[in-house]
Design a protein around this motif. Structure first.
Motif, mmCIF file in Angstrom:
data_model
loop_
_atom_site.group_PDB
_atom_site.id
_atom_site.type_symbol
_atom_site.label_atom_id
_atom_site.label_comp_id
_atom_site.label_asym_id
_atom_site.label_seq_id
_atom_site.Cartn_x
_atom_site.Cartn_y
_atom_site.Cartn_z
ATOM 1 N N MET A 198 -12.590 24.762 2.552
ATOM 2 C CA MET A 198 -11.472 23.765 2.670
ATOM 3 C C MET A 198 -11.446 22.751 3.717
ATOM 4 S SD MET A 198 -8.303 26.825 2.390
ATOM 5 C CE MET A 198 -7.166 25.703 2.251
ATOM 6 N N THR A 199 -12.792 22.477 4.201
ATOM 7 C CA THR A 199 -12.947 21.634 5.186
ATOM 8 C C THR A 199 -12.819 20.156 4.550
ATOM 9 O OG1 THR A 199 -14.448 22.769 6.211
ATOM 10 C CG2 THR A 199 -14.352 20.591 6.782
ATOM 11 N N HIS A 200 -13.371 19.955 3.561
ATOM 12 C CA HIS A 200 -13.300 18.558 2.688
ATOM 13 C C HIS A 200 -11.900 18.188 2.315
ATOM 14 C CE1 HIS A 200 -17.476 17.437 2.948
ATOM 15 N NE2 HIS A 200 -17.783 18.301 1.892
ATOM 16 N N SER A 201 -11.229 19.164 1.706
ATOM 17 C CA SER A 201 -9.877 19.058 1.098
ATOM 18 C C SER A 201 -8.880 18.782 2.265
ATOM 19 C CB SER A 201 -9.331 20.290 0.384
ATOM 20 O OG SER A 201 -9.440 21.342 0.813
ATOM 21 N N ARG A 202 -9.033 19.396 3.481
ATOM 22 C CA ARG A 202 -7.849 19.460 4.643
ATOM 23 C C ARG A 202 -8.227 17.854 5.241
ATOM 24 N NH1 ARG A 202 -8.022 25.510 7.502
ATOM 25 N NH2 ARG A 202 -6.638 26.396 5.852
ATOM 26 N N HIS A 203 -9.489 17.539 5.653
ATOM 27 C CA HIS A 203 -10.059 16.292 5.839
ATOM 28 C C HIS A 203 -9.094 15.329 5.064
ATOM 29 C CE1 HIS A 203 -11.754 12.745 7.516
ATOM 30 N NE2 HIS A 203 -12.181 12.445 6.208
ATOM 31 N N LEU A 204 -9.305 15.346 3.810
ATOM 32 C CA LEU A 204 -8.797 14.467 2.678
ATOM 33 C C LEU A 204 -7.125 14.470 2.785
ATOM 34 C CD1 LEU A 204 -11.566 14.860 -0.190
ATOM 35 C CD2 LEU A 204 -11.039 12.876 1.411
ATOM 36 N N ALA A 205 -6.609 15.571 2.976
ATOM 37 C CA ALA A 205 -5.527 15.673 2.906
ATOM 38 C C ALA A 205 -4.571 14.960 4.170
ATOM 39 C CB ALA A 205 -4.828 16.999 3.088
ATOM 40 N N THR A 206 -5.500 14.862 5.387
ATOM 41 C CA THR A 206 -4.963 14.238 6.540
ATOM 42 C C THR A 206 -4.980 12.664 6.087
ATOM 43 O OG1 THR A 206 -5.874 15.720 8.063
ATOM 44 C CG2 THR A 206 -5.506 13.842 8.970
ATOM 45 N N VAL A 207 -6.128 12.239 5.269
ATOM 46 C CA VAL A 207 -6.258 10.947 5.114
ATOM 47 C C VAL A 207 -5.065 10.613 3.967
ATOM 48 C CG1 VAL A 207 -7.779 9.292 3.763
ATOM 49 C CG2 VAL A 207 -8.898 10.778 5.344
ATOM 50 N N LEU A 208 -4.752 11.300 3.159
ATOM 51 C CA LEU A 208 -3.814 11.019 2.149
ATOM 52 C C LEU A 208 -2.555 11.124 2.976
ATOM 53 C CD1 LEU A 208 -4.526 13.420 -0.599
ATOM 54 C CD2 LEU A 208 -4.254 11.016 -0.912
ATOM 55 N N SER A 209 -2.189 11.685 4.053
ATOM 56 C CA SER A 209 -0.994 11.601 4.645
ATOM 57 C C SER A 209 -0.581 10.060 5.337
ATOM 58 C CB SER A 209 -0.935 12.381 5.746
ATOM 59 O OG SER A 209 -1.628 12.098 6.755
ATOM 60 N N ARG A 210 -1.678 9.426 5.398
ATOM 61 C CA ARG A 210 -1.480 8.035 5.816
ATOM 62 C C ARG A 210 -0.878 7.220 4.610
ATOM 63 N NH1 ARG A 210 -7.216 8.484 8.341
ATOM 64 N NH2 ARG A 210 -6.941 9.878 10.093
ATOM 65 N N SER A 211 -1.313 7.462 3.631
ATOM 66 C CA SER A 211 -0.806 6.579 2.569
ATOM 67 C C SER A 211 0.512 7.226 2.026
ATOM 68 C CB SER A 211 -1.673 6.760 1.112
ATOM 69 O OG SER A 211 -3.141 6.134 1.721
ATOM 70 N N TYR A 212 1.116 8.486 2.284
ATOM 71 C CA TYR A 212 2.078 9.027 1.782
ATOM 72 C C TYR A 212 2.873 9.788 3.048
ATOM 73 C CZ TYR A 212 -0.503 8.301 -2.539
ATOM 74 O OH TYR A 212 -1.383 7.768 -3.454
ATOM 75 N N PRO A 213 3.302 9.037 4.025
ATOM 76 C CA PRO A 213 3.722 9.506 5.136
ATOM 77 C C PRO A 213 5.035 10.460 5.138
ATOM 78 C CG PRO A 213 4.150 7.052 4.954
ATOM 79 C CD PRO A 213 3.481 7.380 3.907
ATOM 80 N N TRP A 214 5.706 10.436 4.038
ATOM 81 C CA TRP A 214 6.941 11.340 3.726
ATOM 82 C C TRP A 214 6.640 12.604 3.134
ATOM 83 C CZ3 TRP A 214 5.475 7.259 0.501
ATOM 84 C CH2 TRP A 214 5.082 7.462 -0.717
ATOM 85 N N VAL A 215 5.103 12.722 2.907
ATOM 86 C CA VAL A 215 4.850 13.873 2.065
ATOM 87 C C VAL A 215 4.694 14.981 3.329
ATOM 88 C CG1 VAL A 215 3.101 15.277 0.853
ATOM 89 C CG2 VAL A 215 4.058 12.885 0.212
ATOM 90 N N THR A 216 5.276 16.034 3.017
ATOM 91 C CA THR A 216 4.785 17.265 3.973
ATOM 92 C C THR A 216 3.909 18.326 3.396
ATOM 93 O OG1 THR A 216 6.987 18.393 3.017
ATOM 94 C CG2 THR A 216 7.079 17.169 5.095
ATOM 95 N N ALA A 217 3.077 18.888 4.084
ATOM 96 C CA ALA A 217 2.258 19.865 3.662
ATOM 97 C C ALA A 217 3.136 21.180 3.022
ATOM 98 C CB ALA A 217 1.272 20.096 4.866
ATOM 99 N N PRO A 218 2.209 21.809 1.906
ATOM 100 C CA PRO A 218 1.186 21.388 1.300
ATOM 101 C C PRO A 218 1.763 20.084 0.251
ATOM 102 C CG PRO A 218 1.998 23.112 0.372
ATOM 103 C CD PRO A 218 2.815 23.076 1.370
ATOM 104 N N PHE A 219 0.671 19.428 -0.111
ATOM 105 C CA PHE A 219 1.068 18.183 -0.995
ATOM 106 C C PHE A 219 1.409 18.379 -2.371
ATOM 107 C CE2 PHE A 219 -0.139 13.201 -0.928
ATOM 108 C CZ PHE A 219 0.592 12.811 -1.879
ATOM 109 N N LEU A 220 2.557 18.360 -2.788
ATOM 110 C CA LEU A 220 3.062 18.727 -4.005
ATOM 111 C C LEU A 220 3.384 17.610 -5.037
ATOM 112 C CD1 LEU A 220 5.097 21.848 -3.476
ATOM 113 C CD2 LEU A 220 2.765 21.695 -3.966
ATOM 114 N N VAL A 221 3.362 17.411 -6.190
ATOM 115 C CA VAL A 221 3.340 16.432 -6.940
ATOM 116 C C VAL A 221 4.102 16.669 -8.586
ATOM 117 C CG1 VAL A 221 2.091 14.495 -8.459
ATOM 118 C CG2 VAL A 221 1.357 15.269 -6.333
#
Length: 351
Positions: free
Chosen positions: A1-24
């Motif tokens: 899960m290393t890649h996915s967690r790193h990318l989730a952190t990157v995504l949080s900068r683009s979608y700062p209101w989203v709380t983990a886990p990222f649901l769509v």
């Protein structure tokens, strides 16, 4: 899960209101309107507007969405950004690019979800370049259903910001013949992509168990469509919604078939896509050999019956995924987001 967690952190900068886990919430055609999209984003997820009957319909939906956002009690994560905190979805084979660009330039949605090109992956490059020209911060999401599509995207001129990996369990239009279940498809795509692009999992996910599993398989976030059809805010008829709640055993009660497209007059999808629907009298009688003309006449008559036109004895289309047996009640979209996020965090405390 290393890649996915790193990318989730990157995504949080683009979608700062989203709380983990990222649901769509998926951009379901017509049914995913402003009320649903705003509710999901306000609850800490990311809501998408679905394509309308015509691309022009998106302008009214985006105006409605913008008005709803402005009427909310201001949240810092929303107010600090110039982008609209919802995404928009496009079916490339039927949507008008020029109208789409006009809408994106005017309203600046945070994401544009591209799917189903008629002429192949080169259309993604054309749409991506045009979108980025008028709204550089709008992220490009592209939906795929095969490993070959993922490979093509990695060699494209315009690498997307997010790849949505849709398993064969999904409702609506997915791969007609070469789709694969998410539990096998997602990790193979993850191995291929190797952390270069965030992956979001779609297809058959309706609760925290499925969402947690998808994250463990390499996803940075999870997309749900059918689960949000059972939302108070979904733009959907009562009969359709109750059929989602009633049905179970998706392997037996859903199938991929073009019959309902033909009955509804929804034509033009590229040949490698086919929808998953809940079966009813129309399908059963079609299998038994009843002439299409008779089925069409009965279908059109059922349209006049209102909510009674749906159900196992009904004749109207219920596009839905194989997860129907996991959906038992209608809730607000915000409640669904929060409950599933809590379920996932309980199973994956490290989030």
């Amino acid at each position: 899960m290393t890649h996915s967690r790193h990318l989730a952190t990157v995504l949080s900068r683009s979608y700062p209101w989203v709380t983990a886990p990222f649901l769509v919430s998926a951009p379901m055609r017509v049914m995913a309107g402003p009320a649903l999209a705003v509710s999901v984003s306000q609850a800490g997820g990311l809501g998408f507007l679905g394509p309308g009957v015509k691309t022009q319909d998106l302008l009214a939906d985006l105006q409605d969405t913008s008005d709803r956002i402005k009427a909310l009690p201001q949240r810092v994560s929303f107010s600090e950004r110039s982008l609209l905190p919802v995404g928009v979805g496009f079916q490339l084979w039927s949507d008008d690019l020029d109208i789409a660009i006009t809408a994106i330039e005017r309203f600046k949605p945070c994401a544009a979800w591209l799917y189903a090109p008629r002429e192949g992956p080169g259309e993604y490059d054309v749409w991506s370049r045009r979108i980025r020209t008028v709204s550089a911060q709008t992220q490009i999401w592209i939906q795929i259903g095969t490993l070959a599509e993922a490979r093509e995207l990695l060699h494209s001129q315009e690498l997307p910001d997010v790849i949505v990996v849709q398993g064969a369990e999904a409702g609506g239009h997915g791969r007609a013949h070469d789709g694969l279940g998410l539990i096998t498809l997602l990790p193979e795509v993850a191995d291929l992509v190797a952390g270069r692009v965030p992956l979001f999992a779609a297809g058959g996910i309706a609760d925290g168990r499925g969402a947690a599993a998808a994250l463990c398989l390499g996803a940075s976030g999870v997309v749900m469509g059918t689960r949000f059809l059972a939302s108070e805010e979904a733009r959907i008829s009562g009969g359709y919604q109750q059929e989602i709640i009633r049905a179970s055993d998706g392997a037996a009660s859903t199938t991929r078939t073009l019959l309902y497209n033909h009955l509804r007059g929804t034509m033009g999808w590229p040949s490698h896509y086919s929808p998953r629907t809940i079966t009813n009298r129309s399908f059963v009688e079609h299998q038994q050999g009843r002439p299409f003309a008779e089925l069409k006449a009965l279908h059109d008559e059922a349209l006049k019956a209102g909510d009674q036109g749906w159900g196992p004895a009904g004749r109207l289309a219920t596009y839905a995924g194989a997860s129907i047996g996991l959906i038992h009640e209608v809730k607000s979209a915000a409640t669904t987001v929060r409950e599933i996020q809590e379920e996932v965090r309980a199973k994956l405390p490290s989030l």
